[in-house]
Design a protein around this motif. Sequence first.
Motif, PDB file in Angstrom:
ATOM      1  N   LEU A 143       0.814  -1.217   0.000  1.00  0.00           N
ATOM      2  CA  LEU A 143       0.000   0.000   0.000  1.00  0.00           C
ATOM      3  C   LEU A 143       0.845   1.263   0.000  1.00  0.00           C
ATOM      4  CD1 LEU A 143      -2.954  -0.848   2.413  1.00  0.00           C
ATOM      5  CD2 LEU A 143      -3.018  -0.553  -0.070  1.00  0.00           C
ATOM      6  N   ALA A 144       2.090   1.191   0.505  1.00  0.00           N
ATOM      7  CA  ALA A 144       2.961   2.369   0.452  1.00  0.00           C
ATOM      8  C   ALA A 144       3.225   2.760  -0.996  1.00  0.00           C
ATOM      9  CB  ALA A 144       4.274   2.085   1.187  1.00  0.00           C
ATOM     10  N   SER A 145       3.580   1.756  -1.809  1.00  0.00           N
ATOM     11  CA  SER A 145       3.736   2.018  -3.240  1.00  0.00           C
ATOM     12  C   SER A 145       2.394   2.341  -3.886  1.00  0.00           C
ATOM     13  CB  SER A 145       4.367   0.810  -3.938  1.00  0.00           C
ATOM     14  OG  SER A 145       5.673   0.564  -3.457  1.00  0.00           O
ATOM     15  N   GLY A 146       1.334   1.691  -3.396  1.00  0.00           N
ATOM     16  CA  GLY A 146       0.010   1.954  -3.940  1.00  0.00           C
ATOM     17  C   GLY A 146      -0.416   3.395  -3.772  1.00  0.00           C
ATOM     18  N   GLY A 147      -0.084   3.997  -2.622  1.00  0.00           N
ATOM     19  CA  GLY A 147      -0.387   5.411  -2.422  1.00  0.00           C
ATOM     20  C   GLY A 147       0.353   6.285  -3.418  1.00  0.00           C
ATOM     21  N   LEU A 148       1.616   5.924  -3.693  1.00  0.00           N
ATOM     22  CA  LEU A 148       2.394   6.640  -4.709  1.00  0.00           C
ATOM     23  C   LEU A 148       1.726   6.519  -6.070  1.00  0.00           C
ATOM     24  CD1 LEU A 148       4.950   7.990  -5.897  1.00  0.00           C
ATOM     25  CD2 LEU A 148       6.047   5.751  -5.834  1.00  0.00           C
ATOM     26  N   TYR A 149       1.348   5.293  -6.449  1.00  0.00           N
ATOM     27  CA  TYR A 149       0.673   5.104  -7.734  1.00  0.00           C
ATOM     28  C   TYR A 149      -0.624   5.916  -7.795  1.00  0.00           C
ATOM     29  CZ  TYR A 149       3.606   0.851  -7.747  1.00  0.00           C
ATOM     30  OH  TYR A 149       4.657  -0.044  -7.673  1.00  0.00           O
ATOM     31  N   ALA A 150      -1.349   5.941  -6.681  1.00  0.00           N
ATOM     32  CA  ALA A 150      -2.639   6.627  -6.656  1.00  0.00           C
ATOM     33  C   ALA A 150      -2.479   8.130  -6.849  1.00  0.00           C
ATOM     34  CB  ALA A 150      -3.363   6.326  -5.339  1.00  0.00           C
ATOM     35  N   VAL A 151      -1.493   8.741  -6.167  1.00  0.00           N
ATOM     36  CA  VAL A 151      -1.280  10.182  -6.333  1.00  0.00           C
ATOM     37  C   VAL A 151      -0.895  10.498  -7.769  1.00  0.00           C
ATOM     38  CG1 VAL A 151       0.123  12.152  -5.650  1.00  0.00           C
ATOM     39  CG2 VAL A 151      -0.670  10.551  -3.921  1.00  0.00           C
ATOM     40  N   ALA A 210      -0.851  26.345 -14.982  1.00  0.00           N
ATOM     41  CA  ALA A 210      -1.055  26.142 -13.540  1.00  0.00           C
ATOM     42  C   ALA A 210      -1.368  24.680 -13.229  1.00  0.00           C
ATOM     43  CB  ALA A 210      -2.181  27.040 -13.044  1.00  0.00           C
ATOM     44  N   VAL A 211      -2.168  24.039 -14.073  1.00  0.00           N
ATOM     45  CA  VAL A 211      -2.465  22.609 -13.880  1.00  0.00           C
ATOM     46  C   VAL A 211      -1.182  21.794 -13.982  1.00  0.00           C
ATOM     47  CG1 VAL A 211      -3.675  20.611 -14.826  1.00  0.00           C
ATOM     48  CG2 VAL A 211      -4.845  22.812 -14.682  1.00  0.00           C
ATOM     49  N   TRP A 212      -0.360  22.083 -14.981  1.00  0.00           N
ATOM     50  CA  TRP A 212       0.922  21.390 -15.118  1.00  0.00           C
ATOM     51  C   TRP A 212       1.790  21.586 -13.879  1.00  0.00           C
ATOM     52  CZ3 TRP A 212       3.087  18.536 -19.262  1.00  0.00           C
ATOM     53  CH2 TRP A 212       2.296  18.429 -20.396  1.00  0.00           C
ATOM     54  N   ALA A 213       1.858  22.822 -13.399  1.00  0.00           N
ATOM     55  CA  ALA A 213       2.712  23.122 -12.243  1.00  0.00           C
ATOM     56  C   ALA A 213       2.240  22.394 -10.991  1.00  0.00           C
ATOM     57  CB  ALA A 213       2.747  24.629 -11.998  1.00  0.00           C
ATOM     58  N   VAL A 214       0.941  22.413 -10.737  1.00  0.00           N
ATOM     59  CA  VAL A 214       0.405  21.771  -9.528  1.00  0.00           C
ATOM     60  C   VAL A 214       0.634  20.263  -9.566  1.00  0.00           C
ATOM     61  CG1 VAL A 214      -1.719  21.227  -8.277  1.00  0.00           C
ATOM     62  CG2 VAL A 214      -1.293  23.562  -9.041  1.00  0.00           C
ATOM     63  N   THR A 215       0.386  19.641 -10.717  1.00  0.00           N
ATOM     64  CA  THR A 215       0.611  18.194 -10.799  1.00  0.00           C
ATOM     65  C   THR A 215       2.099  17.860 -10.685  1.00  0.00           C
ATOM     66  OG1 THR A 215       0.613  18.316 -13.225  1.00  0.00           O
ATOM     67  CG2 THR A 215      -1.478  17.773 -12.148  1.00  0.00           C
ATOM     68  N   GLY A 216       2.963  18.747 -11.187  1.00  0.00           N
ATOM     69  CA  GLY A 216       4.398  18.539 -11.018  1.00  0.00           C
ATOM     70  C   GLY A 216       4.826  18.622  -9.566  1.00  0.00           C
ATOM     71  N   ILE A 217       4.239  19.562  -8.831  1.00  0.00           N
ATOM     72  CA  ILE A 217       4.531  19.694  -7.400  1.00  0.00           C
ATOM     73  C   ILE A 217       4.078  18.454  -6.645  1.00  0.00           C
ATOM     74  CG2 ILE A 217       3.785  20.933  -5.315  1.00  0.00           C
ATOM     75  CD1 ILE A 217       3.875  23.504  -6.998  1.00  0.00           C
ATOM     76  N   LEU A 218       2.879  17.960  -6.956  1.00  0.00           N
ATOM     77  CA  LEU A 218       2.362  16.768  -6.282  1.00  0.00           C
ATOM     78  C   LEU A 218       3.226  15.546  -6.581  1.00  0.00           C
ATOM     79  CD1 LEU A 218      -1.474  17.255  -6.869  1.00  0.00           C
ATOM     80  CD2 LEU A 218      -0.248  17.456  -4.695  1.00  0.00           C
ATOM     81  N   SER A 219       3.646  15.405  -7.824  1.00  0.00           N
ATOM     82  CA  SER A 219       4.495  14.270  -8.197  1.00  0.00           C
ATOM     83  C   SER A 219       5.822  14.316  -7.455  1.00  0.00           C
ATOM     84  CB  SER A 219       4.748  14.274  -9.707  1.00  0.00           C
ATOM     85  OG  SER A 219       3.538  14.153 -10.422  1.00  0.00           O
ATOM     86  N   SER A 220       6.426  15.501  -7.388  1.00  0.00           N
ATOM     87  CA  SER A 220       7.708  15.641  -6.690  1.00  0.00           C
ATOM     88  C   SER A 220       7.549  15.334  -5.211  1.00  0.00           C
ATOM     89  CB  SER A 220       8.254  17.055  -6.882  1.00  0.00           C
ATOM     90  OG  SER A 220       8.442  17.353  -8.248  1.00  0.00           O
ATOM     91  N   LEU A 221       6.470  15.824  -4.618  1.00  0.00           N
ATOM     92  CA  LEU A 221       6.230  15.609  -3.188  1.00  0.00           C
ATOM     93  C   LEU A 221       6.145  14.126  -2.863  1.00  0.00           C
ATOM     94  CD1 LEU A 221       5.394  16.454  -0.302  1.00  0.00           C
ATOM     95  CD2 LEU A 221       3.031  16.643  -1.152  1.00  0.00           C
ATOM     96  N   VAL A 222       5.308  13.399  -3.589  1.00  0.00           N
ATOM     97  CA  VAL A 222       5.099  11.986  -3.249  1.00  0.00           C
ATOM     98  C   VAL A 222       6.324  11.149  -3.582  1.00  0.00           C
ATOM     99  CG1 VAL A 222       4.034  11.309  -5.455  1.00  0.00           C
ATOM    100  CG2 VAL A 222       3.376  10.134  -3.365  1.00  0.00           C
TER     101      VAL A 222
END
Length: 286
Positions: free
Chosen positions: A9-17, A188-200
Amino acid sequence: MLQGAIAGLASGGLYAVLAVCLTLMARLVRVVNFAQAATGMFGGFCAVWLVSMLGWPIPVASVVGILVGGALSAVIGWIVATWLSEANTSTRSAVTVGPLLLLISLSFILFGNKPQPFEPIIAGPAFQLAGVTVSWLTVTTVLLSVVVAVASYFVLSRTGVGTRLRALSERPITAELIGIPSRPLSVAVWAVTGILSSLVIIIVAPSQANDATSLSMLIVPAAAAALVGGFRRLDLAVIGGLGLGALSGVVAQIDVLSAVRDFVPFLVIVGFLLWMQRKEVWDAAR
C-alpha cells in the motif's frame, strides 16, 4: 498475503497520487503526461544533491526539490499550451515522451546513473493490523492519495477556478471567446501536478528502487491505475493505485510469482484495454 498487501500500500499510495495527477491532466488539459514521474524524479534528485553536496537541511532541500519539479512541469506545459494548443490529445501526449527521455538523460549527466541516497522523511511503525505492522509511510501515502483526490474534486466542483478549468477542458474555443485565460490555467495545472508528483516521490523514494530510470518508469503503474478510472474518475484512480500496490505486494510474497511482480501493471493495462474494447472485439469475431 495480508502482510504483502499492506506492505504494497505504500507504493500503492504513490501510484494513486500519480494516477490522480494523470487523470487531472487528461481531463483538464487533454494530455497523458508521460513525463509526470520524471519531473518528480528530477526534483527529488535536486533535493538529494542539495543535502549531500551542500549540506542543506532535509526539509528545506525537499521544498526546493518540489518547487523544481513543479517548475519543470510548468515549462513543459507552457511549451505544449503555446505551440500545440490546437493539437489533438494523442499528439500532445506523444510530445511528453521527449521531456521524459531528456530528464532521464540529464539526471545521468548531473547526478550519475546510480541510485541516489534519499533520506527517509517519514519512517517507523504506526500501528498493528491483524498482527501486521503498518508503517507511517503507508499511512501517509494512502491518506495523501485520498486527500489529493478529494481536494481536486472540491476545487473542480465548488470553486470558480474549477468552473473555468472544466469549461476550458470541455469547450476550449468557447471558453477563450468569453475571456477565460486558457494558457495561464493550463500551465497552472501542469505546475500543480508537477509539485504533487515531486512531493510523493520524495516521500516514497527511500523505499523504492531510486535510480532515475526506475523512478521515471513509475508512470507505468500510475497509468494502469488511472486507466481503471478511464482517465476521468478520481475516485477510481485512487482505488486503482491502492489496489495495484496491494496486488503487487501479494505477488511479491509468492515465490513462484515474485519474479513477475514488475509485469503486473502491464497486465492490468492490457486487461483493461481489452475489457474496454470487448464489444468491438466480440463483434469482429462473429
